[in-house]
Design a protein around this motif. Structure first.
Motif, PDB file in Angstrom:
ATOM      1  N   VAL A 176       0.312  17.433 -16.194  1.00 58.02           N
ATOM      2  CA  VAL A 176       1.142  17.293 -14.996  1.00 58.02           C
ATOM      3  C   VAL A 176       0.957  18.469 -14.048  1.00 58.02           C
ATOM      4  N   LEU A 177       1.088  19.695 -14.562  1.00 55.91           N
ATOM      5  CA  LEU A 177       1.050  20.867 -13.693  1.00 55.91           C
ATOM      6  C   LEU A 177      -0.290  21.039 -12.971  1.00 55.91           C
ATOM      7  N   PRO A 178      -1.456  20.890 -13.649  1.00 61.19           N
ATOM      8  CA  PRO A 178      -2.716  21.035 -12.889  1.00 61.19           C
ATOM      9  C   PRO A 178      -2.844  20.052 -11.728  1.00 61.19           C
ATOM     10  N   GLN A 179      -2.348  18.831 -11.893  1.00 56.58           N
ATOM     11  CA  GLN A 179      -2.405  17.871 -10.790  1.00 56.58           C
ATOM     12  C   GLN A 179      -1.368  18.188  -9.720  1.00 56.58           C
ATOM     13  N   ALA A 180      -0.210  18.682 -10.150  1.00 55.56           N
ATOM     14  CA  ALA A 180       0.835  19.017  -9.182  1.00 55.56           C
ATOM     15  C   ALA A 180       0.462  20.228  -8.338  1.00 55.56           C
ATOM     16  N   LEU A 181      -0.391  21.108  -8.875  1.00 54.79           N
ATOM     17  CA  LEU A 181      -0.759  22.314  -8.142  1.00 54.79           C
ATOM     18  C   LEU A 181      -1.505  21.999  -6.847  1.00 54.79           C
ATOM     19  N   ARG A 182      -2.177  20.847  -6.786  1.00 55.22           N
ATOM     20  CA  ARG A 182      -2.847  20.472  -5.540  1.00 55.22           C
ATOM     21  C   ARG A 182      -1.844  20.286  -4.415  1.00 55.22           C
ATOM     22  N   SER A 183      -0.645  19.837  -4.743  1.00 52.03           N
ATOM     23  CA  SER A 183       0.404  19.691  -3.736  1.00 52.03           C
ATOM     24  C   SER A 183       1.253  20.945  -3.606  1.00 52.03           C
ATOM     25  N   ILE A 184       1.400  21.682  -4.701  1.00 50.88           N
ATOM     26  CA  ILE A 184       2.257  22.867  -4.681  1.00 50.88           C
ATOM     27  C   ILE A 184       1.605  24.010  -3.912  1.00 50.88           C
ATOM     28  N   THR A 185       0.291  24.190  -4.076  1.00 47.93           N
ATOM     29  CA  THR A 185      -0.386  25.377  -3.538  1.00 47.93           C
ATOM     30  C   THR A 185      -0.211  25.555  -2.038  1.00 47.93           C
ATOM     31  N   PRO A 186      -0.547  24.563  -1.194  1.00 49.64           N
ATOM     32  CA  PRO A 186      -0.404  24.820   0.255  1.00 49.64           C
ATOM     33  C   PRO A 186       1.030  25.060   0.681  1.00 49.64           C
ATOM     34  N   ASN A 187       1.973  24.352   0.060  1.00 51.29           N
ATOM     35  CA  ASN A 187       3.374  24.529   0.436  1.00 51.29           C
ATOM     36  C   ASN A 187       3.904  25.885  -0.021  1.00 51.29           C
ATOM     37  N   TYR A 188       3.517  26.297  -1.237  1.00 56.03           N
ATOM     38  CA  TYR A 188       4.031  27.579  -1.709  1.00 56.03           C
ATOM     39  C   TYR A 188       3.368  28.743  -0.986  1.00 56.03           C
ATOM     40  N   VAL A 189       2.117  28.586  -0.567  1.00 55.67           N
ATOM     41  CA  VAL A 189       1.482  29.663   0.195  1.00 55.67           C
ATOM     42  C   VAL A 189       2.197  29.860   1.523  1.00 55.67           C
ATOM     43  N   ASN A 190       2.679  28.775   2.126  1.00 53.93           N
ATOM     44  CA  ASN A 190       3.503  28.934   3.326  1.00 53.93           C
ATOM     45  C   ASN A 190       4.746  29.753   3.009  1.00 53.93           C
ATOM     46  N   GLN A 191       5.348  29.488   1.854  1.00 52.88           N
ATOM     47  CA  GLN A 191       6.494  30.286   1.437  1.00 52.88           C
ATOM     48  C   GLN A 191       6.099  31.735   1.207  1.00 52.88           C
ATOM     49  N   LEU A 192       4.907  31.945   0.647  1.00 55.08           N
ATOM     50  CA  LEU A 192       4.451  33.308   0.378  1.00 55.08           C
ATOM     51  C   LEU A 192       4.222  34.077   1.677  1.00 55.08           C
ATOM     52  N   ILE A 193       3.680  33.405   2.685  1.00 54.28           N
ATOM     53  CA  ILE A 193       3.515  34.057   3.983  1.00 54.28           C
ATOM     54  C   ILE A 193       4.876  34.412   4.582  1.00 54.28           C
ATOM     55  N   GLY A 194       5.830  33.506   4.431  1.00 54.37           N
ATOM     56  CA  GLY A 194       7.179  33.833   4.879  1.00 54.37           C
ATOM     57  C   GLY A 194       7.790  34.980   4.105  1.00 54.37           C
ATOM     58  N   LEU A 195       7.444  35.068   2.811  1.00 50.61           N
ATOM     59  CA  LEU A 195       7.952  36.172   1.995  1.00 50.61           C
ATOM     60  C   LEU A 195       7.387  37.505   2.466  1.00 50.61           C
ATOM     61  N   VAL A 196       6.107  37.527   2.830  1.00 47.60           N
ATOM     62  CA  VAL A 196       5.504  38.763   3.333  1.00 47.60           C
ATOM     63  C   VAL A 196       6.258  39.262   4.558  1.00 47.60           C
ATOM     64  N   LYS A 197       6.623  38.351   5.445  1.00 44.94           N
ATOM     65  CA  LYS A 197       7.357  38.747   6.638  1.00 44.94           C
ATOM     66  C   LYS A 197       8.815  39.059   6.332  1.00 44.94           C
ATOM     67  N   SER A 198       9.374  38.398   5.313  1.00 46.04           N
ATOM     68  CA  SER A 198      10.775  38.651   4.964  1.00 46.04           C
ATOM     69  C   SER A 198      10.987  40.026   4.349  1.00 46.04           C
ATOM     70  N   THR A 199       9.916  40.638   3.848  1.00 42.06           N
ATOM     71  CA  THR A 199      10.069  41.983   3.284  1.00 42.06           C
ATOM     72  C   THR A 199      10.513  42.991   4.336  1.00 42.06           C
ATOM     73  N   SER A 200      10.365  42.661   5.613  1.00 43.16           N
ATOM     74  CA  SER A 200      10.828  43.581   6.662  1.00 43.16           C
ATOM     75  C   SER A 200      12.342  43.770   6.622  1.00 43.16           C
ATOM     76  N   LEU A 201      13.069  42.856   5.958  1.00 42.02           N
ATOM     77  CA  LEU A 201      14.523  42.976   5.888  1.00 42.02           C
ATOM     78  C   LEU A 201      14.986  43.990   4.846  1.00 42.02           C
ATOM     79  N   VAL A 202      14.101  44.415   3.940  1.00 39.54           N
ATOM     80  CA  VAL A 202      14.538  45.367   2.915  1.00 39.54           C
ATOM     81  C   VAL A 202      14.833  46.734   3.526  1.00 39.54           C
TER      82      VAL A 202
END
Length: 326
Positions: free
Chosen positions: A215-241
């Protein structure tokens, strides 16, 4: 009785059946004219040229001061803290998101309710509120203990000693990131065809093996692009610390801007360029991760930037040869 001219054609005048057709002449295909595209291209090029001219000639940007600050040790120290916070928060947030997604998909109503409530609450509360609340958490609970509810405590510890600035920043970002990652992971798991689950169950595979190997290897094809968007948002959110007294990249720039008020604009350009570099690196990593998990799902893997460049150069050479031949 004579017939009017042109009314009939005699057999002598009719073309013979075995007469070859006239030779075809080569004609050049003229592409369709698209004036709107050329006008839009010209307008965009003019705007880009004006923007670049303004960046290069406006003395207010102080590019000499930008070069001075860009690689200063104090800026690089803040950059290292930003990378550390991003790395720790991304790893713990993704792990928490996986656990929350599995709880949301569980058959237990308690786990589903707790997971839904957590996601609902953390997505509703602004991140800055979470960070400030955790920063002042010691005012509510000076000591934390682990034991039996309404009973004796096995051990306790001082919360103020444990909650350093780095810990507060990582915990706050991780809690917020886990709420969003849970929905990303849940959506990826639900995107896997139900027949895959049924086939794995029919083979008698354990649930853990079904999830980790099928399940997980197939789900990663859908998870990766969406989570990378979250990761980019996380990089910018670190400015709040910066608001919890942790001098990351943005916090360092803010401090230097207060000390050197004449360099505020070049310092803001420094932090802008560094965030562009970080998000670009994440985007490059996203491309190769997506390409890795696309194996077996597409007929051919998407070309890498180097392969695209080689293909474009080859196409230009072939076009030049065709033009030279004509």
């Amino acid at each position: 009785m004579s017939e009017p001219p042109g009314a009939a054609v005699s057999l002598a005048e009719a073309p013979a059946a075995d007469t070859p057709p006239p030779p075809l002449t080569a004609q050049r295909v003229v592409p369709l004219r698209r004036p709107g595209r050329w006008i839009a291209t010209a307008v965009v090029l003019v705007l880009v040229a004006q923007f670049a001219h303004g960046l290069a000639t406006n003395p207010f940007y102080q590019w000499d001061r930008f070069g001075y600050w860009f690689l200063r040790p104090t800026i690089l120290d803040g950059l290292v803290i930003t990378l550390e916070v991003t790395l720790y928060s991304a790893a713990s947030g993704l792990l928490g998101g996986i656990l929350l997604a599995l709880a949301r998909l569980s058959r237990s109503p308690v786990l589903r309710a707790v997971s839904w409530t957590y996601v609902w609450a953390l997505r509703s509360i602004p991140l800055i509120v979470v960070l400030i609340f955790l920063y002042n958490f010691s005012a509510l609970y000076r000591t934390l203990s682990v034991g039996v509810p309404f009973g004796p405590a096995f051990f306790s510890f001082d919360e103020s000693r444990l909650a350093t600035d780095m810990v507060v920043a990582v915990v706050g970002l991780s809690l917020n990131e886990a709420a969003y990652a849970a929905e990303v992971v849940r959506g990826g798991i639900l995107s896997v065809d139900q027949g895959q689950h049924e086939a794995a169950s029919a083979l008698g595979l354990p649930k853990r093996y079904q999830f980790t190997r099928i399940v997980l290897p197939q789900a990663l094809r859908s998870i990766t692009p969406n989570y990378v968007n979250q990761l980019i948002g996380l990089v910018k959110s670190t400015s709040l610390v910066f608001y919890v007294s942790l001098l990351d990249l943005f916090g360092t720039v803010q401090t230097m801007g207060s000390t050197y008020p004449g360099d505020i604009v070049p310092l803001l350009l420094v932090v802008t360029v560094w965030y562009l570099v970080l998000t670009s690196l994440v985007s490059v990593a996203q491309f190769y991760v997506e390409r890795h998990y696309a194996r077996g799902a597409t007929r051919s893997l998407p070309p890498t930037p180097v392969q695209k460049l080689r293909s474009a150069l080859k196409e230009l050479r072939l076009r030049a040869r065709r033009e030279a031949a004509v």
